[in-house]
Write a protein that holds these residues in place. Structure first.
Motif, PDB file in Angstrom:
ATOM      1  N   GLY A   1     -31.140  21.363  13.858  1.00 57.15           N
ATOM      2  CA  GLY A   1     -30.129  20.940  14.121  1.00 57.15           C
ATOM      3  C   GLY A   1     -30.506  21.376  15.670  1.00 57.15           C
ATOM      4  N   GLU A   2     -29.409  21.288  16.359  1.00 58.58           N
ATOM      5  CA  GLU A   2     -29.117  21.409  18.230  1.00 58.58           C
ATOM      6  C   GLU A   2     -29.896  23.423  18.407  1.00 58.58           C
ATOM      7  N   VAL A   3     -29.700  24.159  17.809  1.00 61.98           N
ATOM      8  CA  VAL A   3     -29.693  24.859  18.012  1.00 61.98           C
ATOM      9  C   VAL A   3     -31.432  25.751  18.395  1.00 61.98           C
ATOM     10  N   LEU A   4     -32.135  24.342  17.704  1.00 65.93           N
ATOM     11  CA  LEU A   4     -33.349  24.325  18.574  1.00 65.93           C
ATOM     12  C   LEU A   4     -33.491  23.822  20.017  1.00 65.93           C
ATOM     13  N   ASP A   5     -34.373  24.065  20.939  1.00 65.58           N
ATOM     14  CA  ASP A   5     -34.846  23.333  21.719  1.00 65.58           C
ATOM     15  C   ASP A   5     -35.498  21.644  21.782  1.00 65.58           C
ATOM     16  N   VAL A   6     -33.722  21.274  21.314  1.00 67.88           N
ATOM     17  CA  VAL A   6     -34.646  19.682  21.171  1.00 67.88           C
ATOM     18  C   VAL A   6     -32.713  19.083  20.917  1.00 67.88           C
ATOM     19  N   THR A   7     -33.102  17.802  22.252  1.00 70.48           N
ATOM     20  CA  THR A   7     -31.747  17.661  22.801  1.00 70.48           C
ATOM     21  C   THR A   7     -32.019  16.865  23.296  1.00 70.48           C
ATOM     22  N   GLY A   8     -31.113  15.319  22.508  1.00 73.62           N
ATOM     23  CA  GLY A   8     -31.378  13.984  22.689  1.00 73.62           C
ATOM     24  C   GLY A   8     -30.290  13.348  23.626  1.00 73.62           C
ATOM     25  N   TRP A   9     -30.730  12.196  23.833  1.00 74.19           N
ATOM     26  CA  TRP A   9     -29.877  11.497  24.553  1.00 74.19           C
ATOM     27  C   TRP A   9     -28.670  11.492  24.517  1.00 74.19           C
ATOM     28  N   LEU A  10     -27.824  10.905  25.233  1.00 72.53           N
ATOM     29  CA  LEU A  10     -26.311  10.423  24.566  1.00 72.53           C
ATOM     30  C   LEU A  10     -26.081   8.655  23.514  1.00 72.53           C
ATOM     31  N   GLY A  11     -26.095   9.280  22.481  1.00 69.30           N
ATOM     32  CA  GLY A  11     -26.267   7.556  22.111  1.00 69.30           C
ATOM     33  C   GLY A  11     -26.009   7.903  20.455  1.00 69.30           C
ATOM     34  N   GLY A  12     -25.887   9.111  20.063  1.00 64.39           N
ATOM     35  CA  GLY A  12     -26.759   9.021  18.220  1.00 64.39           C
ATOM     36  C   GLY A  12     -27.825  10.103  18.830  1.00 64.39           C
ATOM     37  N   TYR A  13     -28.381  10.184  19.019  1.00 65.33           N
ATOM     38  CA  TYR A  13     -29.666  10.677  19.018  1.00 65.33           C
ATOM     39  C   TYR A  13     -29.915  12.345  18.955  1.00 65.33           C
ATOM     40  N   ASN A  14     -29.072  12.528  19.066  1.00 63.41           N
ATOM     41  CA  ASN A  14     -28.683  14.147  18.782  1.00 63.41           C
ATOM     42  C   ASN A  14     -28.505  14.029  17.208  1.00 63.41           C
ATOM     43  N   PHE A  15     -27.469  13.616  16.120  1.00 66.80           N
ATOM     44  CA  PHE A  15     -27.193  13.419  15.390  1.00 66.80           C
ATOM     45  C   PHE A  15     -28.128  13.196  14.229  1.00 66.80           C
ATOM     46  N   GLN A  16     -29.861  12.062  14.510  1.00 59.76           N
ATOM     47  CA  GLN A  16     -30.535  11.925  14.069  1.00 59.76           C
ATOM     48  C   GLN A  16     -31.033  13.177  14.092  1.00 59.76           C
ATOM     49  N   TRP A  17     -31.404  13.483  15.182  1.00 63.43           N
ATOM     50  CA  TRP A  17     -32.606  14.782  15.830  1.00 63.43           C
ATOM     51  C   TRP A  17     -31.687  15.912  14.254  1.00 63.43           C
ATOM     52  N   ALA A  18     -30.471  15.705  14.329  1.00 67.31           N
ATOM     53  CA  ALA A  18     -29.836  16.666  12.948  1.00 67.31           C
ATOM     54  C   ALA A  18     -30.017  17.168  11.685  1.00 67.31           C
ATOM     55  N   TRP A  19     -29.946  15.207  11.197  1.00 67.42           N
ATOM     56  CA  TRP A  19     -30.588  14.455   9.636  1.00 67.42           C
ATOM     57  C   TRP A  19     -31.770  14.768   9.646  1.00 67.42           C
ATOM     58  N   ALA A  20     -32.747  14.393  10.897  1.00 65.59           N
ATOM     59  CA  ALA A  20     -34.646  14.689  10.260  1.00 65.59           C
ATOM     60  C   ALA A  20     -34.793  16.083  10.243  1.00 65.59           C
ATOM     61  N   SER A  21     -33.909  17.072  11.356  1.00 65.76           N
ATOM     62  CA  SER A  21     -34.445  18.100  11.248  1.00 65.76           C
ATOM     63  C   SER A  21     -34.348  18.922  10.044  1.00 65.76           C
ATOM     64  N   ALA A  22     -33.089  18.712   9.313  1.00 69.10           N
ATOM     65  CA  ALA A  22     -32.486  18.954   8.086  1.00 69.10           C
ATOM     66  C   ALA A  22     -33.264  18.346   7.150  1.00 69.10           C
ATOM     67  N   HIS A  23     -33.581  16.609   7.021  1.00 68.72           N
ATOM     68  CA  HIS A  23     -34.581  16.562   5.755  1.00 68.72           C
ATOM     69  C   HIS A  23     -36.184  17.140   5.826  1.00 68.72           C
ATOM     70  N   ALA A  24     -36.558  17.786   7.001  1.00 64.37           N
ATOM     71  CA  ALA A  24     -37.698  18.180   7.157  1.00 64.37           C
ATOM     72  C   ALA A  24     -37.910  19.498   6.499  1.00 64.37           C
ATOM     73  N   CYS A  25     -36.951  20.402   6.326  1.00 59.42           N
ATOM     74  CA  CYS A  25     -36.836  21.516   6.143  1.00 59.42           C
ATOM     75  C   CYS A  25     -36.585  21.860   4.575  1.00 59.42           C
ATOM     76  N   ALA A  26     -35.567  20.864   3.603  1.00 55.73           N
ATOM     77  CA  ALA A  26     -34.947  20.715   2.608  1.00 55.73           C
ATOM     78  C   ALA A  26     -36.347  20.947   1.944  1.00 55.73           C
ATOM     79  N   GLN A  27     -37.104  19.679   2.526  1.00 52.75           N
ATOM     80  CA  GLN A  27     -38.149  19.748   1.606  1.00 52.75           C
ATOM     81  C   GLN A  27     -39.152  20.996   1.421  1.00 52.75           C
ATOM     82  N   ALA A  28     -39.302  21.423   3.024  1.00 51.00           N
ATOM     83  CA  ALA A  28     -39.819  22.572   2.444  1.00 51.00           C
ATOM     84  C   ALA A  28     -39.439  23.874   1.587  1.00 51.00           C
ATOM     85  N   LEU A  29     -38.186  23.908   1.171  1.00 48.44           N
ATOM     86  CA  LEU A  29     -37.839  25.423   1.209  1.00 48.44           C
ATOM     87  C   LEU A  29     -38.133  25.427  -0.494  1.00 48.44           C
TER      88      LEU A  29
END
Ligand code: FDA
Length: 435
Positions: free
Chosen positions: A407-435
């Motif tokens: 999520g946002e704690v990482l050095d990945v910052t999206g544009w305005l417009g839903g990109y920050n939530f999409q990063w939260a969902w996608a990074s969470a999904h990648a992590c969950a698959q590896a847990l």
């Protein structure tokens, strides 16, 4: 690396609450932060059969989702192209986010929202919003977690994080590198995997804190300097004085900053405020703006104003301000022309040079912000945990097995417009698959 030395975290007074949980519990993974990324990661990992504990210090669940998108949460963006993430994301490690974003796409999140019967609509440039309320999204994530029996310690202060490396002969299946011990006001929780999803620094009054960065430091993981992003820009009093009375006016503009290969521009609305400039175009450019740099603003994008004024002069005797009002809000035209006596004449009596200067002042308005409205108003935090320390497949730290950041704690910052939530969902999904 040995990290059994406790790191003291500053404490706040603890409200007296009877302790319902036993003093110590063991989980497959513990997730710190029950915001967008933490909740989604917990739900996904729970689905895979893992025993998950989510811990959050805020009184209410996922306040940032609740207030996002004006209460309707702009939860993703259809225009996201995972093959070219640098178009919509800022990071010192431009391609890091590509893998996660291409494995969990906006369409994947849309399918989930549809499966839960949440109505949504597209507003502008691919931005998807809930029809009804962002509470629908929070309820969906909460329900998914409950279905997977995710335990949640909400309004629970985290006191300390320790890591106990495994003894060489530990009989673990699968083998664990060690255990993370989370000391909280509700007692001790232990797991071989720890996911940090504590977000950025924006809006401290609803729970933002620097816990994630402190944990990164504790484990020797690099940080990229943090600063507010997607934030209104401010000006010093003398610079802003002529424009102060324009507060409330909003208009489409082209807003640019930077030079050479660092030049960037946005074509979006700009809003005058009492202290400076805001609106989507300014929020977008703020993430690219560097202190000391000017902005170059075109308040009439797509119009050749000099030619239009010269043409108008052939048949009009109106005051320049009144002539300008056919393209600009009247109050703006009025205030703007007051900046020079040469612009306060009827148009047919205005010299060519003055017309040109007026057009340039409106279409190449150079103005240098003195700062930003800061974390109190910023939608996101730029910088954060240096992604070069992490696997882009799993979000796990290479040097510290079992420790993940999402999520946002990482050095990945999206544009305005839903990109920050999409990063939260996608990074969470990648992590969950590896847990
Ligand atoms: P998030 O901030 O969601 O969650 C972090 C969690 O960690 C919080 O619940 C917090 O309480 C908890 N936490 C922090 N410190 C802790 C500690 N010390 N102990 C325990 N828990 C701790 N994005 C977007 O895509 N579309 C939009 O419409 C908007 N709109 C928007 C509006 C406003 C006003 C803001 C401030 C932000 C947005 N955003 C947005 C940005 C978006 O909200 C943000 O990027 C995501 O919520 C980030 O998700 P995370 O899960 O990483 O952090």
């Amino acid at each position: 690396m040995h990290h059994s030395t406790p790191t003291p975290f500053p404490s706040r007074p603890s409200p007296h609450r009877p302790s319902a949980e036993p003093a110590s519990q063991t989980f497959d993974a513990i997730i710190l932060g029950a915001g967008a990324a933490g909740l989604f990661c917990a739900a996904q990992a729970g689905k895979a059969g893992l025993r998950i504990l989510l811990i959050d210090h805020a009184r209410k669940l996922a306040e940032k989702i609740r207030i996002s998108g004006g209460g309707r949460s702009n939860f993703t963006n259809r225009d996201l192209d995972p093959r070219a993430p640098q178009r919509h994301y800022l990071s010192q490690n431009a391609h890091f986010c590509r893998s996660a974003l291409s494995r969990f796409t906006p369409q994947d999140f849309v399918a989930l929202v549809q499966a839960h019967g949440i109505g949504f609509h597209e507003k502008h440039k691919g931005q998807l919003f809930c029809d009804h309320s962002s509470n629908d999204l929070i309820d969906m994530l909460d329900r998914l977690c409950q279905q997977q029996r995710v335990q949640r310690w909400q309004h629970c202060r985290i006191e300390r994080v320790d890591f106990q490396p495994a003894a060489d002969n530990a009989p673990e299946h699968p083998p664990a590198h060690g255990h993370y011990q989370i000391h909280t006001e509700r007692g001790l929780a232990t797991a071989p995997r720890l996911v940090v999803a504590t977000g950025g620094l924006s809006i401290p009054k609803i729970g933002a804190s620097d816990l994630g960065y402190r944990i990164a430091r504790q484990f020797g993981i690099g940080l990229i300097e943090q600063r507010p992003g997607l934030v209104p820009l401010t000006f010093d009093a003398p610079t802003w004085h002529p424009f102060k009375s324009l507060a409330g006016i909003s208009l489409p503009a082209r807003i640019a900053t930077g030079v050479g290969k660092n030049a960037t521009h946005f074509d979006e609305d700009l809003l005058f405020t009492h202290r400076g400039l805001s609106g989507p175009g300014i929020l977008q450019i703020s993430s690219y703006w560097q202190p000391g740099q000017p902005l170059c603003i075109d308040l009439l994008p797509g119009l050749d104003l000099t030619a239009s004024l010269q043409q108008a002069r052939q048949h009009s005797r109106k005051l320049l301000a009144n002539e300008l009002a056919q393209w600009l809000p009247a109050r703006l035209a009025q205030t703007w022309t007051q900046q020079s006596p040469a612009w306060q004449q009827p148009i047919d009596q205005t010299a060519d040079k003055a017309l040109r200067q007026l057009a340039d002042s409106l279409q190449q308005w150079h103005i240098t912000p003195s700062g930003t409205e800061g974390y109190a108003k910023a939608e996101v935090t730029l910088g954060g945990v240096d992604t070069r320390a992490l696997s882009s497949q799993s979000m796990e730290c290479r040097q510290q097995p079992g420790l993940f950041f999402i999520g946002e704690v990482l050095d990945v910052t999206g544009w305005l417009g839903g990109y920050n939530f999409q990063w939260a969902w996608a990074s969470a999904h990648a992590c969950a698959q590896a847990l």
